[in-house]
Design an enzyme around this catalytic site. Sequence first.
Site, mmCIF file in Angstrom:
data_model
loop_
_atom_site.group_PDB
_atom_site.id
_atom_site.type_symbol
_atom_site.label_atom_id
_atom_site.label_comp_id
_atom_site.label_asym_id
_atom_site.label_seq_id
_atom_site.Cartn_x
_atom_site.Cartn_y
_atom_site.Cartn_z
ATOM 1 N N SER A 37 -12.712 -5.048 1.846
ATOM 2 C CA SER A 37 -11.741 -6.062 2.222
ATOM 3 C C SER A 37 -11.220 -5.821 3.634
ATOM 4 C CB SER A 37 -10.585 -6.048 1.219
ATOM 5 O OG SER A 37 -9.564 -6.902 1.646
ATOM 6 N N GLU A 58 -2.927 5.874 -2.842
ATOM 7 C CA GLU A 58 -2.414 5.713 -1.482
ATOM 8 C C GLU A 58 -1.653 6.933 -0.993
ATOM 9 O OE1 GLU A 58 -2.035 3.483 -3.921
ATOM 10 O OE2 GLU A 58 -3.431 1.927 -3.263
ATOM 11 N N ASP A 123 -2.139 -14.230 -3.751
ATOM 12 C CA ASP A 123 -1.847 -13.035 -4.547
ATOM 13 C C ASP A 123 -0.391 -12.956 -4.987
ATOM 14 O OD1 ASP A 123 -4.364 -11.998 -4.759
ATOM 15 O OD2 ASP A 123 -4.212 -10.792 -2.924
#
Lengths: 324, 555
Positions: A37, A58, A123
């Site tokens: 992405s 993350e 989203d």
Amino acid sequence: MNDPIMTDMRSEYSKSLIQVGHENSNVVVLGADTTDSLKTSGFGKQFPDRFFNVGIAEANLVTMSAGLAVSGKISFASTYAIFLPGRAVDQIRNNIAYPSPPGKKGLNVKLVTSHGGLSVGPDGGSHQQIEDIAIMRVIPNFRVFIPADTIAVSKLTNLMASEYGPFYMRMARSKTPLVHSESQEFKIGKGITVRDGSDCTIAACGITVRMALEAAEMLEQDGISCRVLDMFSIKPIDGEILEKAARETGCIVTTEEHNIFGGMGSAVAESVSESYPVPIKRIGAQDMFGESARDAEIPLLLEKHGITSFNMAKQAKELRSKKI
Amino acid sequence: MGLNYYQIKKNILRARKLVIKATNTAGSGHPGGSFSMAEILGCLFNKHLKFDPQNPQWEDRDRLVLSKGHAAPGLFSNMAVAGYFPESEIETLRKFGSKLQGHPDLKCPGVEFCGGSLGTGLSYSVGIALAAKIDSKDHHVYTIIGDGESDEGQVWEAAMTASKYKVDNLTAFLDRNFIQQDSYTEKIMPLDEKLESDDITEMWKDASRWKTGDKWRSFGWNVLEIDGHRVEQIDAAITKANATKGVPTIIISRTIKGKSLEHMEDNPQWHGKAPDSDVVPIINSELDSQFLIAPSIIAGDMSNLESEVKRCVTGRSDLIHLDVMDGQFVPTKTFDHNKIKELRPLTVIPFDTHLMINDPVKHVKDYIDAGSDIVTVHAEVTDESSFGEIHDTLKQNQVGVGFAINPDTELPEWSHKFLSTLDQIIVMSVVPGKSGQKYIEETHSKMARLNSILNQHNFSGCIEADGGVNIDNIGSVFADGARAFVGGGAIIGQQDVRAAIKDFRNAVLKSRRRMLLDKANQLGGSDLVNKWIGLHVIGAKQEEIKKIAKEAGYL
């Protein structure tokens, strides 16, 4: 104005990373299961030994980047904005910003995110990061950029690769209109006057720069000369260009895809209130979250928060009457 | 490279004392977790870690990442001992303007990681290890993580990543001390199994309850499980880890929070609290009074010494005392270096080789090669020149240097110049070469004479009592100054070696508790005695110490 040329920030980022990767073998790139992405996987194909996909982790992404950086690497860590400042702020603060080797400030990590602000669209609110600028600019040693177009993305990626220290750069998800020329220079802490004017100023960043230019055209038709600034360098902010705008135009409208609290508008207000106070109006998310909007509906979502050329022009007009 | 176990332990003791000095001066800090990892750091700093205090940024240095950053005093103390900065600087810990911050910080040259926010050190280490791989560097990354911080999910994110990228240049230690800030780890967030009672020794007794190793194994790591206070086990584990290719290694080290001080051991209160000034001298005495039990295997079945070694292992002895007799220096003959070589693979417990042979200088190399960790030779068969040669050979090979005197031998004048670098003096309290003898009572007064000479000449090694030591006299032998105790019949001669060693330890402990009470009384009268007793809140210690204080007339 002419119809804009729309280009993709993530593709440009990918291209720039490969370029800096060729120029400097210390550049490493890390991702967290969003590498296709973000298009950082292109770097991975060119330099498999310098590319790390850590999965949906993350915190680990951020701290590993720090470990690589303390060992002499130039780490570019990327994922969606909502998952970096929004999720791993402790690691960003304590593992990147705080550790300072002798004579340096922070570690050499560049956090580059995509999907910043409300224009993320479908989203929905959970993915629309409208707090990242506030989070990132309050952390010492970090410098914060929001590029307006792909030319900015390319130049800022190169700049971050050559300039030591922690940086945060937030890109938009959708294609963005070109507003700069290839010859435009980008310097840390230096805003860009993209249109001159003498009656009012709109300070913008990211996708709102083009909107501000459109607002300036509308104002021109009403005989109002509006200056437009691209404040891509939110930290450090360009106090000089802002003071000049305050003195010369007497009022400033700010506009951004971010909560009006703590964002670029706040940074402008802080700066101007100390140098040359003038009326300021902040346009941005009005302390409320975003929501889903299909791509074609994103303008509606932005409009709900007042982020339109029309509103910028309207606010500029109103603000003129409040000039001291 | 590196030091022998005796020297390593000496440096660990120095570091522990600095932790006490630092946290006491600062008025806060974390002694408990500094002490639980003391042997791990000591072993790394004094044997395995490649570093240069004069050039902290040396590119090829090994990296030590203290993920459990609150144990900063432990790290700084080792750095002071290693020469990164003067030991006196430790008193600036946590003070304004000091490079010794409350948590490890790059402000202090030589520190690799800014700790404090837990659970991140392993990710950081993976980054460092990957950078080394990219650059084809062969330095190693060592990371100390805590069991409390293993609650953090990021530890496991890093664990998966290390496994994925096969970072075999990374070795993690889990300081498994079973205590986190609020309480026992198994009560807050079990890593092994939930702890039902308040007795954490429950977890130690039953290996089937240990699940932490399984967790790491399932994450693809090479897992080694050790007693994290045994230098020889740490040493062996590091060597094994460094030889393991293709996977990262974690050394799960079972440790005791506050290890070495009875009142801190296993006591969650000492996670983050500094000792008061009035008890610091007593604490230092306690630290100086660590002791070792050394069963002598010749007291067992001479035809099956392998089995005797194994009994020492299950008995958890600190040393294994090997009496080498040649039938000349002493009338009896036991075994020589060939036997020691055969026994060596059975255990990593240090071999305390006691040479009762003529001409030891001719044979010392054989005993080094056989795997001795310390070699002790007798005054009666050495002189200044031959002992000098033995001394240097042992030091060069990182083997401890011991010197022994028979009951009717006084310390020779010529030996004084060696005293400051000796690791051990064996004071024979029976005539060597005959078994089943009684402790010669005159040894007590000899010890007093000896102590004054040793003090004069800066002896900082260990006095080992050898001969006729048993459960009844060991307390007084400890009080005389002995810190290692050879047990023949009294240990190896017993059916249950482990119980016998435990009894030895308890008897020494009792004598030590008395000594510390004496010190408290001498320094601060009954107030300090009561305060000292009051600090011992875990288990039955307080009642036991009270009883000793009553017997001494302090209560």
